[in-house]
Motif scaffolding. Structure first.
Motif, PDB file in Angstrom:
ATOM      1  N   LEU A   5      -0.155  -0.336  -7.926  1.00 16.36           N
ATOM      2  CA  LEU A   5      -1.288   0.470  -7.444  1.00 16.36           C
ATOM      3  C   LEU A   5      -1.220   1.921  -7.912  1.00 16.36           C
ATOM      4  N   PRO A   6      -0.060   2.587  -7.707  1.00 14.64           N
ATOM      5  CA  PRO A   6      -0.039   3.986  -8.179  1.00 14.64           C
ATOM      6  C   PRO A   6      -0.331   4.107  -9.676  1.00 14.64           C
ATOM      7  N   ILE A   7       0.260   3.228 -10.468  1.00 16.98           N
ATOM      8  CA  ILE A   7       0.030   3.310 -11.907  1.00 16.98           C
ATOM      9  C   ILE A   7      -1.432   3.018 -12.221  1.00 16.98           C
ATOM     10  N   GLY A   8      -1.979   2.010 -11.526  1.00 17.03           N
ATOM     11  CA  GLY A   8      -3.392   1.690 -11.751  1.00 17.03           C
ATOM     12  C   GLY A   8      -4.278   2.900 -11.504  1.00 17.03           C
ATOM     13  N   VAL A   9      -4.037   3.597 -10.397  1.00 21.47           N
ATOM     14  CA  VAL A   9      -4.858   4.768 -10.068  1.00 21.47           C
ATOM     15  C   VAL A   9      -4.710   5.843 -11.136  1.00 21.47           C
ATOM     16  N   LEU A  10      -3.470   6.086 -11.561  1.00 18.08           N
ATOM     17  CA  LEU A  10      -3.246   7.115 -12.576  1.00 18.08           C
ATOM     18  C   LEU A  10      -3.888   6.730 -13.904  1.00 18.08           C
ATOM     19  N   VAL A  11      -3.784   5.442 -14.261  1.00 19.02           N
ATOM     20  CA  VAL A  11      -4.371   4.989 -15.528  1.00 19.02           C
ATOM     21  C   VAL A  11      -5.880   5.210 -15.514  1.00 19.02           C
ATOM     22  N   ILE A  12      -6.514   4.867 -14.401  1.00 20.80           N
ATOM     23  CA  ILE A  12      -7.967   5.052 -14.321  1.00 20.80           C
ATOM     24  C   ILE A  12      -8.326   6.519 -14.513  1.00 20.80           C
ATOM     25  N   GLY A  13      -7.544   7.399 -13.870  1.00 21.32           N
ATOM     26  CA  GLY A  13      -7.805   8.825 -14.017  1.00 21.32           C
ATOM     27  C   GLY A  13      -7.691   9.290 -15.463  1.00 21.32           C
TER      28      GLY A  13
ATOM     29  N   GLY B  38       0.813  -1.211   0.000  1.00 23.22           N
ATOM     30  CA  GLY B  38       0.000   0.000   0.000  1.00 23.22           C
ATOM     31  C   GLY B  38       0.842   1.254   0.000  1.00 23.22           C
ATOM     32  N   SER B  39       2.155   1.060   0.055  1.00 22.43           N
ATOM     33  CA  SER B  39       3.033   2.214   0.040  1.00 22.43           C
ATOM     34  C   SER B  39       4.204   1.903  -0.876  1.00 22.43           C
ATOM     35  N   SER B  40       4.685   2.912  -1.576  1.00 25.47           N
ATOM     36  CA  SER B  40       5.803   2.705  -2.476  1.00 25.47           C
ATOM     37  C   SER B  40       7.054   3.361  -1.920  1.00 25.47           C
ATOM     38  N   LEU B  41       7.091   3.446  -0.608  1.00 22.56           N
ATOM     39  CA  LEU B  41       8.232   4.070   0.052  1.00 22.56           C
ATOM     40  C   LEU B  41       9.481   3.279  -0.268  1.00 22.56           C
TER      41      LEU B  41
END
Lengths: 636, 315, 283
Positions: free
Chosen positions: B185-193, B166-169
């Motif tokens: 996850l981050p890419i998935g969220v950006l792609v959806i946007g 849940g974190s990309s730290l």
């Protein structure tokens, strides 16, 4: 639906014994729901024999284009009933595969606006070649070779080079040749042409019509030719059908229908047609407007506008009855109606040139256009400045009409805008009653602004969509202080509307609630509200139907007689000009090439361009031009 | 030849834009009401502290001098010193920029083709089932901020179903590509946007193209439907769509800032939000300039791509 | 003189969707105006006894680490979130319309100058520009309004300008010029009524973007300070408890989602029902 069986069988078709190429049987086209839908076409039947050219004439709203597209079963929003037999096969019953196989091979289409009908992103050669590949299983090379051959057949110079061009690199006339070549790519049996020359200049139009005739003779292709222009139809077609409000009202050979019409509507159209051969005092317009096609009464559709209407006309629908060999008309009064030709030798109605000082003088006016401001995209070559108006000097007499005639790009509209003060000229002066007025309208004095009014070409754009008719016509009155009290204002507006045959009931309407002709009448009322001395009319009737055009032209003549107003009348239509002008100036490439009285200019044209222009007009007699040089290239 | 001329012109334009952007950035930081030193220190600062900071940041000098000194520094690769870390901003900026570029690049590579495809599918039958599903999804996700989608994604895939981190730290020197699972996850969220926007832009363009007379011509030539769509409509839709995608880069960058913050991803956006909480004005200023430059270059690339995709100008 | 705005499309009968939209708008107005009074508990009151409680009948959305009632905080958060968004959208559209009208109609050097300034403003990604401005101006609702308004200004101006440029080629503008109308008259009486519909639609779209933008700023900790119950800030604060207390970030997130999707749907309906008279191109 009124699917009364048509009397086709009883009607003896002339000579053509073989199976017809196209047979349209009882076709109706409805847009929207069945009950309240727009019945664009009702129960139309006709047939086209192999190699025959059949013309469908109609004004806007007649359903002619719907019918044309129905032949290729392309009526996306409408519902078609009846049968459309293409070489014995019903188009409406075809499977999607069979339909796709027929389109482009058995029947193909030539469109009104070639610029938008061609794909801007594909080379024209490929657009033709892909049809060949689709229907003939030809390989790329063979298909391309066929495309080049076809481009040669439609008389395009250097076809192998043209094939590599994109549509925007061709002129309008050249684009239409490409579309025709595309239509002929697979030797179809039927070519449907939907107003193929409407957007073109007269000289280009003449050349395209010649081409169509040549190809028809050479290839034996049948043609369904859709047009509003009777002259154009006369040049191409063997037989003609007249559509009114979705119904075929008359049908026969071209000579029968156009020379001896037997339906009041056709007769009305002929009388409304301004031609250069006679200067009529008044054109006969057709009063009223198209019936509401949502609720068509069980009566003759033309009855409300018909001059010969009888009691019976409003209670039953007349059938299409034979009045001569192959000549049928849909009128109860068919036997009493003979075309009431206007007396041909009526005295020259347009009076001789007025003497005395001119009202407005245009002295040495020049206007050129450089590159478009702000639109300097890097990949567009910057254009050299074009001289749109090049040293033009003209006088407009008091109470008379000066017509400036030219084809597109001749600079006639630019000249009008310079006179109106909408565009500043680069050089030259405009003199109103001997005194020079400022070039830009906003710098002119109030009386000068009031003296010159403008009527625009496009009635849809000339009226602010958010203003009522009262506001539109009343505004010049307020601006110029011609009416102060609101009751006074309203009375004046009603008076002005009455003068253009629009009554008080139009006061609160918005432009979108008006027809094209009504909008143009409001424009005229607005121009005359300022009590001007000069009205500039920039193609005021070119967007209107023939019958409406006649009414507007009559209106303008009446107002001129009543108020002694001068007109600067801009037009491309020599017939219209012949009818309204006291003096004519022919304009080409920004220059006046010839000017004089209409009798001089039309009777004995001196300049070769004027002669070519007059020769190119499609008249009701078929002309066969010889091997004339391709004028499109001269025009381009 | 025309393409090269176009690129050159566009590059010159970009330089002008960057100059304007640097002036505006500098102006917002230095001219707006509100003193830089106060902004750095907060409201609790004593006058002595403010004076000290003003001294350290050279705020006493005239504005034009400071602007030119700042720009001259940038041209030599010197973005100044971070107030928070006390070290030069440039090296940190460079590493962060690379990380953000990885995130944004992968997003674009997935989202652009996918959303164009969805847009075309939706346009084939406007109002049909496919269109309703795609457009409904697009309208819904477009109306949600990235962090809402991101939080739901974290809850679903990292807490309730512990599949993905849940974190990309990560370590600042670590290459994000070495931990692909942290990128999903981050890419998935950006792609959806991005899907939401581009698919709708494509859809509108495609519907217009399919209603155009030249598509009617192609249909009435007897060409099969797929050929009409792919050969006649799409080539006319693609160039304006790509240009429009370029105009939405700014939106993507905004999303990047939020998503990087949400997932603690060591990109330039997270650097800037960190700098905001520490009132590290020099870092913010540098970040804004770099992001605007990236935006400008992205726009340029989109315009060039649109040009290259336009057959009329290619042939 | 009649300068009425004809709404022919609005004369149709209202359907279920219309009432849903009206209901949504009414609810929003009530929450903005009386949110703090309606909230069952004080959104700011600490209650250490009930810290981090899961949603229950007493606390429908649960409580946060200080025992504050999340439900009351979400309700009270409507006002700071929506008022800022509405004001920012109005500010941006107002300035944009004025600028676009002037630039489009006057053209020439005025237009060039204005549009180059607008282009510069648009060279920043929206969120970045808003961030920079709020950081420099300091955290206050008015500053957020100004920053978002600044982001919208060039975008609205461009839209209005393009519409004006299109309209300016219409002959009714030539007609007004040729009869000697002043520029002010043409701008306000001839052009403005034709641009108005587009402005209304633009505004409805901007409200949604403003909600998203201000919520994103709040989430990044910019522009609002605790303990203001702004939704974005509540998500930010709640995120650290996501594994312990999922409701803390989720309910404010849902509030943002509901409101912004709601404004999208209202805007969509508005756009569909406002057709230019005579079926003019809707943009």
């Amino acid at each position: 639906m009124n699917a009364e069986p048509q009397a086709i069988a009883e009607d003896t078709m002339p000579a053509f014994s073989s199976e017809p190429t196209l047979e349209v049987i009882g076709v109706s086209i409805t847009y929207g729901s069945d009950a309240g839908g727009l019945k664009a076409v009702r129960d139309v039947s006709f047939r086209i024999a192999p190699g025959e050219a059949y013309g469908l004439i109609g004004e806007s709203g007649s359903g002619k284009s719907s019918l044309a597209y129905a032949v290729l079963r392309h009526v996306p929003a409408g519902r078609v009933t009846g049968r459309i037999m293409l070489r014995g096969q019903d188009v409406m019953e075809m499977s999607p595969q069979a339909l796709a196989a027929a389109r482009g091979r058995i029947v193909s289409m030539v469109y009104q606006d070639p610029m938008s009908a061609l794909n801007p992103a594909i080379k024209v050669g490929e657009q033709i070649a892909e049809v060949v590949r689709r229907h003939r299983k030809a390989d790329r090379k063979a298909a391309w070779a066929r495309a080049v051959t076809l481009l040669g057949q439609v008389q395009l110079p250097h076809p192998d080079e043209i094939a590599h061009r994109y549509p925007h690199q061709l002129s309008g006339g050249q684009q239409q040749r490409v579309v025709i070549a595309m239509g002929l790519a697979c030797d179809p049996d039927l070519l449907v042409m939907d107003e193929p020359t409407t957007g073109l200049d007269v000289t280009t139009e003449a050349v395209i019509l010649d081409l169509v005739n040549d190809l028809r003779r050479a290839l034996g292709v049948a043609v369904l030719f859709i047009s509003h222009n009777m002259g154009v139809v006369a040049q191409v077609c063997d037989r003609v059908g007249v559509l009114y409000a979705g119904q075929l009202v008359e049908e026969g050979s071209t000579a029968q229908v156009l020379r001896a019409p037997r339906h009041p509507y056709t007769i009305g159209l002929m009388n409304a047609l301004p031609t250069i051969n006679r200067a009529q005092a008044r054109l006969a317009d057709i009063p009223g407007r198209l019936p509401d096609l949502r609720q068509v009464p069980e009566a003759c559709v033309f009855a409300p506008r018909c001059a010969s209407v009888q009691k019976g006309c409003t209670t039953a629908i007349p059938a299409l009855e034979t009045v001569g060999p192959g000549h049928r008309t849909r009128c109860f009064e068919r036997d009493r109606i003979v075309r009431a030709m206007a007396p041909p030798a009526e005295a020259e109605a347009v009076a001789e040139e007025a003497t005395g000082k001119p009202l407005l003088q245009i002295v040495g006016v020049e206007r050129s256009f450089g590159r478009m401001p702000r639109l300097n995209l890097p990949f567009l070559r910057q254009r050299r400045p074009v001289r749109a108006v090049d040293d033009v000097t003209l006088d407009i007499p008091r109470g008379r009409t000066l017509a400036v005639v030219g084809e597109s790009g001749s600079g006639k509209s630019t000249l009008a805008r310079c006179v109106a003060g909408l565009l500043p000229p680069n050089a030259g002066d405009i003199l109103l009653e001997d005194s020079v007025i400022r070039p830009m309208v906003q710098n002119r004095t109030r009386p000068e602004q009031r003296a010159i009014q403008f009527i625009f070409q496009n009635p849809d754009a000339a009226l602010n969509p958010h203003w009522t008719v009262e506001a539109i016509v009343g505004r010049p009155l307020k601006l110029h202080g011609l009416a102060h009290w609101s009751a006074d204002l309203r009375a004046r507006v009603v008076e002005l509307l009455d003068a253009v045959k629009l009554g008080q009931r139009y006061l609160d309407r918005y432009p979108h609630q008006l027809s094209g002709g009504e909008k143009q009448r409001v424009s005229i009322a607005r121009a005359f509200a300022a009590e001007p001395r000069l009205v500039i009319c920039d193609e005021p009737t070119s967007a209107l139907d023939i019958s409406v055009q006649a009414a507007i032209l009559n209106q303008l003549r009446d107002l001129q007689e009543r108020h002694g107003t001068s007109y600067l009348f801009i037009s491309h239509d020599l017939g219209v000009v012949r009818h309204i002008a006291h003096r004519v100036a022919i304009m080409r490439h920004g220059r006046i090439v010839e000017s004089g009285t209409p009798a001089e200019v039309f009777g004995a044209p001196q300049h070769p361009y004027t002669q070519a222009l007059i020769a190119a007009i499609p008249t009701l007699e078929r002309k066969r031009r010889g091997a004339e040089p391709d004028t499109t290239r001269i025009m381009a | 030849m025309t393409v090269i001329a176009f690129i050159l012109r566009r590059c010159m334009l970009l330089v002008l834009v960057l100059i304007a952007v640097s002036v505006l950035t500098f102006a917002i930081v230095n001219v707006l009401p509100g003193d830089v030193a106060t902004a750095v220190l907060g409201d609790m600062a004593t006058p002595q502290m403010v004076e000290a900071v003003r001294e350290r940041m050279g705020l006493g000098q005239p504005l034009p001098d400071r602007y030119f000194a700042w720009v001259a520094g940038i041209l030599h690769g010197d973005f100044g010193r971070s107030l928070q870390h006390g070290q030069a901003i440039a090296p940190m900026l460079l590493g962060r920029l690379g990380n953000s570029a990885i995130l944004g690049g992968i997003t674009l590579a997935i989202a652009a083709p996918l959303s164009i495809l969805l847009g075309v599918l939706a346009a084939l039958r406007p109002g049909g089932v496919m269109d309703r599903v795609i457009s409904g999804f697009a309208v819904g996700t477009h109306a949600l901020p990235e962090y809402v989608i991101g939080l739901l994604a974290i809850l679903a895939f990292s807490i309730w179903l512990p599949l993905l981190p849940g974190s990309s730290l990560m370590d600042p020197n670590e290459n994000p590509l070495s931990r692909p699972e942290a990128l999903i996850l981050p890419i998935g969220v950006l792609v959806i946007g991005m899907l939401a926007i581009i698919s709708q832009v494509t859809r509108v363009g495609m519907i217009q193209a399919l209603a155009s007379p030249y598509v009617r011509t192609a249909t009435l030539k007897g060409l099969p439907r797929w050929k009409v769509v792919m050969k006649h409509a799409l080539p006319n839709v693609l160039p304006p769509t790509v240009t429009e995608i370029g105009m939405y880069f700014g939106y993507v960058i905004g999303g990047l800032v939020v998503v990087e913050t949400l997932f603690s991803y060591a990109g330039i956006g997270q650097m800037m939000t960190n700098a905001v909480s520490y009132r590290d004005i020099p870092t913010i200023q540098a970040g804004v300039l770099v992001v605007a430059a990236a935006y400008g270059i992205g726009n340029l690339c989109a315009d060039v791509a649109a040009l290259v995709l336009n057959p009329r100008l290619r042939g | 003189m009649a300068l009425a705005l004809p709404f022919p499309a609005l004369q149709r009968r209202l359907g279920v969707g219309d009432f849903a939209c009206i209901g949504f708008l009414l609810l929003m107005i009530i929450l903005i105006a009386f949110g703090t009074q309606i909230a069952p508990r004080d959104p700011l009151a600490f209650d250490p006894m009930h810290s981090l409680e899961a949603p229950s009948a007493a606390f429908p959305f649960g409580t946060d680490e200080f025992g504050r009632d999340l439900f009351s905080r979400v309700i009270a958060g409507t006002q700071p979130t929506l008022l800022v968004a509405l004001a920012a959208a109005a500010l941006g559209v107002l300035f944009g319309t004025a600028t676009g009208l002037v630039a489009g109609y006057l053209g020439g050097a005025v237009d060039e100058t204005i549009m180059r300034v607008m282009d510069t403003l648009m060279s920043f990604p929206g969120l970045i520009l808003a961030m920079l401005v709020v950081v420099m101006l300091g955290p206050a609702p008015m500053n957020v309004v100004a920053a978002i308004g600044l982001v919208f200004w060039p975008r609205s101006a461009r839209l209005v300008r393009s519409v004006v440029l299109d309209l300016a080629t219409r002959e009714f503008i030539d007609s007004a010029r040729s009869r000697g109308e002043s520029r002010l008259f043409i701008l306000t009486r001839e052009l403005l009524p034709n641009v108005l519909m587009i402005i209304v639609v633009d505004f409805s779209l901007r409200v949604t973007s403003a909600i998203l933008l201000s919520a994103s700023l709040a989430y990044l900790g910019i522009g609002v300070t605790p303990p203001t119950p702004a939704w974005g800030l509540m998500v930010r604060d709640g995120q650290q408890f996501i594994e312990l207390a999922w409701w803390l970030p989720v309910f404010p997130s849902l509030a943002i989602a509901v409101v912004s999707v709601g404004t999208v749907l209202v805007g969509e309906r508005l756009r569909r029902s406002i057709a230019m008279p005579g079926g003019d191109r809707a943009r």
